[in-house]
Design a protein around this motif. Structure first.
Motif, mmCIF file in Angstrom:
data_model
loop_
_atom_site.group_PDB
_atom_site.id
_atom_site.type_symbol
_atom_site.label_atom_id
_atom_site.label_comp_id
_atom_site.label_asym_id
_atom_site.label_seq_id
_atom_site.Cartn_x
_atom_site.Cartn_y
_atom_site.Cartn_z
ATOM 1 N N ARG A 83 22.927 6.605 57.478
ATOM 2 C CA ARG A 83 21.568 7.287 57.373
ATOM 3 C C ARG A 83 22.037 8.773 57.114
ATOM 4 N NH1 ARG A 83 19.129 3.638 60.839
ATOM 5 N NH2 ARG A 83 19.507 4.848 62.654
ATOM 6 N N GLU A 84 22.853 9.290 58.073
ATOM 7 C CA GLU A 84 23.330 10.469 57.913
ATOM 8 C C GLU A 84 24.140 10.742 56.652
ATOM 9 O OE1 GLU A 84 23.945 14.507 58.147
ATOM 10 O OE2 GLU A 84 22.523 13.360 59.231
ATOM 11 N N SER A 85 24.934 9.843 56.313
ATOM 12 C CA SER A 85 25.779 9.994 55.125
ATOM 13 C C SER A 85 24.773 10.063 53.709
ATOM 14 C CB SER A 85 26.710 8.805 54.945
ATOM 15 O OG SER A 85 27.463 8.902 53.618
ATOM 16 N N LEU A 86 23.561 9.393 53.670
ATOM 17 C CA LEU A 86 22.636 9.125 52.893
ATOM 18 C C LEU A 86 22.146 10.659 52.727
ATOM 19 C CD1 LEU A 86 20.862 7.541 50.653
ATOM 20 C CD2 LEU A 86 19.620 7.257 52.585
ATOM 21 N N ALA A 87 21.479 11.126 53.831
ATOM 22 C CA ALA A 87 21.076 12.465 53.984
ATOM 23 C C ALA A 87 21.949 13.389 53.299
ATOM 24 C CB ALA A 87 20.442 12.797 55.311
ATOM 25 N N ALA A 88 23.324 13.284 53.754
ATOM 26 C CA ALA A 88 23.844 14.659 53.411
ATOM 27 C C ALA A 88 24.658 14.479 52.194
ATOM 28 C CB ALA A 88 25.503 14.714 54.414
ATOM 29 N N GLU A 89 24.633 13.303 51.527
ATOM 30 C CA GLU A 89 25.430 13.074 50.003
ATOM 31 C C GLU A 89 24.147 13.064 48.909
ATOM 32 O OE1 GLU A 89 28.440 9.872 50.248
ATOM 33 O OE2 GLU A 89 28.979 10.747 52.088
ATOM 34 N N PHE A 90 23.203 12.500 49.315
ATOM 35 C CA PHE A 90 22.158 12.391 48.363
ATOM 36 C C PHE A 90 20.815 13.063 48.590
ATOM 37 C CE2 PHE A 90 25.010 8.887 48.356
ATOM 38 C CZ PHE A 90 25.290 8.607 47.039
ATOM 39 N N ILE A 91 20.314 13.012 49.819
ATOM 40 C CA ILE A 91 18.794 13.412 49.780
ATOM 41 C C ILE A 91 18.828 15.061 49.882
ATOM 42 C CG2 ILE A 91 16.895 13.606 51.435
ATOM 43 C CD1 ILE A 91 17.481 10.825 52.181
ATOM 44 N N ARG A 92 19.881 15.593 50.611
ATOM 45 C CA ARG A 92 19.803 17.250 50.502
ATOM 46 C C ARG A 92 20.218 17.675 49.120
ATOM 47 N NH1 ARG A 92 23.042 16.440 55.940
ATOM 48 N NH2 ARG A 92 21.155 15.923 57.238
ATOM 49 N N PRO A 93 21.298 17.342 48.453
ATOM 50 C CA PRO A 93 21.284 17.576 47.011
ATOM 51 C C PRO A 93 20.180 17.227 46.130
ATOM 52 C CG PRO A 93 23.348 16.499 47.901
ATOM 53 C CD PRO A 93 22.238 16.294 48.971
ATOM 54 N N LEU A 94 19.265 16.181 46.541
ATOM 55 C CA LEU A 94 18.245 15.963 45.606
ATOM 56 C C LEU A 94 17.241 17.086 45.781
ATOM 57 C CD1 LEU A 94 16.574 14.004 43.800
ATOM 58 C CD2 LEU A 94 15.826 13.214 45.903
ATOM 59 N N LEU A 95 17.020 17.251 47.137
ATOM 60 C CA LEU A 95 16.254 18.425 47.661
ATOM 61 C C LEU A 95 16.508 19.959 47.133
ATOM 62 C CD1 LEU A 95 15.115 17.005 51.328
ATOM 63 C CD2 LEU A 95 13.726 16.943 48.928
ATOM 64 N N ASP A 96 17.860 20.145 47.038
ATOM 65 C CA ASP A 96 18.344 21.199 46.559
ATOM 66 C C ASP A 96 18.115 21.440 45.106
ATOM 67 O OD1 ASP A 96 19.100 22.116 49.307
ATOM 68 O OD2 ASP A 96 21.167 21.813 48.702
ATOM 69 N N GLU A 97 18.355 20.299 44.285
ATOM 70 C CA GLU A 97 18.073 20.338 42.740
ATOM 71 C C GLU A 97 16.480 20.306 42.634
ATOM 72 O OE1 GLU A 97 19.140 20.362 38.681
ATOM 73 O OE2 GLU A 97 20.276 20.783 40.708
ATOM 74 N N ALA A 98 15.809 19.578 43.316
ATOM 75 C CA ALA A 98 14.328 19.980 42.997
ATOM 76 C C ALA A 98 13.944 21.443 43.091
ATOM 77 C CB ALA A 98 13.720 18.809 43.887
ATOM 78 N N GLN A 99 14.265 21.846 44.113
ATOM 79 C CA GLN A 99 13.929 23.252 44.550
ATOM 80 C C GLN A 99 14.242 24.310 43.533
ATOM 81 O OE1 GLN A 99 15.373 24.884 48.074
ATOM 82 N NE2 GLN A 99 13.862 26.543 48.280
ATOM 83 N N ALA A 100 15.604 24.034 42.877
ATOM 84 C CA ALA A 100 16.067 24.823 41.929
ATOM 85 C C ALA A 100 15.277 24.767 40.454
ATOM 86 C CB ALA A 100 17.641 24.401 41.743
ATOM 87 N N LEU A 101 14.693 23.605 40.413
ATOM 88 C CA LEU A 101 13.826 23.217 39.112
ATOM 89 C C LEU A 101 12.512 23.697 39.509
ATOM 90 C CD1 LEU A 101 15.114 19.580 38.390
ATOM 91 C CD2 LEU A 101 15.826 21.915 37.100
ATOM 92 N N GLY A 102 12.290 24.073 40.738
ATOM 93 C CA GLY A 102 10.639 24.374 40.776
ATOM 94 C C GLY A 102 9.806 23.347 41.011
ATOM 95 N N LEU A 103 10.636 22.175 41.273
ATOM 96 C CA LEU A 103 9.517 21.017 41.092
ATOM 97 C C LEU A 103 8.833 20.793 42.409
ATOM 98 C CD1 LEU A 103 9.539 18.529 39.209
ATOM 99 C CD2 LEU A 103 11.294 17.528 40.802
ATOM 100 N N PRO A 104 7.496 20.706 42.414
ATOM 101 C CA PRO A 104 6.480 20.566 43.487
ATOM 102 C C PRO A 104 7.028 19.431 44.126
ATOM 103 C CG PRO A 104 5.373 21.092 41.493
ATOM 104 C CD PRO A 104 6.832 20.727 41.175
ATOM 105 N N ASP A 105 6.531 19.252 45.541
ATOM 106 C CA ASP A 105 6.979 18.075 46.219
ATOM 107 C C ASP A 105 6.244 16.820 45.888
ATOM 108 O OD1 ASP A 105 8.372 19.359 47.931
ATOM 109 O OD2 ASP A 105 6.843 19.432 49.589
ATOM 110 N N ALA A 106 4.976 17.040 45.284
ATOM 111 C CA ALA A 106 4.257 15.998 44.758
ATOM 112 C C ALA A 106 4.966 15.401 43.482
ATOM 113 C CB ALA A 106 2.772 16.419 44.166
ATOM 114 N N ASP A 107 5.345 16.188 42.690
ATOM 115 C CA ASP A 107 6.146 15.776 41.391
ATOM 116 C C ASP A 107 7.217 15.015 41.965
ATOM 117 O OD1 ASP A 107 4.142 16.755 39.811
ATOM 118 O OD2 ASP A 107 5.511 18.515 39.224
ATOM 119 N N LEU A 108 8.040 15.457 42.993
ATOM 120 C CA LEU A 108 9.170 14.602 43.180
ATOM 121 C C LEU A 108 8.848 13.564 43.820
ATOM 122 C CD1 LEU A 108 12.061 14.652 43.861
ATOM 123 C CD2 LEU A 108 11.880 15.837 46.037
#
Length: 119
Positions: A83-108
Motif C-alpha cells: 500500500r505504501e509503495s502504491l501511494a509513493a509510486e503511483f498515487i502521489r505522482p498522480l495527484l501531483d500531475e492532476a494538480q499541475a493540470l489544474g484538474l478539480p477533484d471531481a474530474d479526477l
C-alpha cells in the motif's frame, strides 16, 4: 521485457506474493533453499539469499531442523508495504500531475471511475 532485478530479489518477491495472496499462509513452512533452487533452476546460494532477505524483513523465521516458516502478521506486513509503495509510486505522482493540470477533484474522481469500468 525481462525482469531487471537480481534473481534472488525476484524469488523473494514471488514468496511475498504467495504470502500476500494467502497461498503461503502464516504458520506454514516456506519452500526450502533446495526446493526453490530445483523449481527455479537456480544456484542454492541464490535461493538462500532470497530466504535470508525475507527473514531480515521479518516475514519468515528459521526453526532449527525444521526449515523456514511464515511468521504471524506477515501477510499484513506485506500488504502494508505494498500500500505504501502504491501511494509513493503511483498515487502521489498522480495527484501531483492532476494538480499541475489544474484538474478539480471531481474530474479526477470521474477519470478514475471511468478507468475502473475498463478493468
Amino acid at each position: 521485457m525481462p525482469d531487471p532485478r537480481p534473481i534472488y530479489q525476484q524469488l523473494a518477491a514471488g514468496i511475498r506474493d504467495q504470502i500476500s495472496s494467502g497461498l503461503l499462509p502464516e504458520g506454514e513452512r516456506a519452500p526450502s533453499t533446495n526446493e526453490l533452487s530445483k523449481f527455479h533452476s537456480v544456484n542454492p546460494t541464490t535461493s538462500a539469499k532470497a530466504l535470508t532477505a525475507l527473514v531480515e524483513e521479518g516475514l519468515l523465521e528459521k526453526r532449527r531442523g525444521l526449515g523456514m516458516f511464515v511468521v504471524d502478521g506477515a501477510r499484513e506486513k506485506v500488504r502494508a508495504a505494498r500500500r505504501e509503495s502504491l501511494a509513493a509510486e503511483f498515487i502521489r505522482p498522480l495527484l501531483d500531475e492532476a494538480q499541475a493540470l489544474g484538474l478539480p477533484d471531481a474530474d479526477l474522481d470521474r477519470l478514475l471511475d471511468e478507468e475502473r469500468k475498463r478493468l
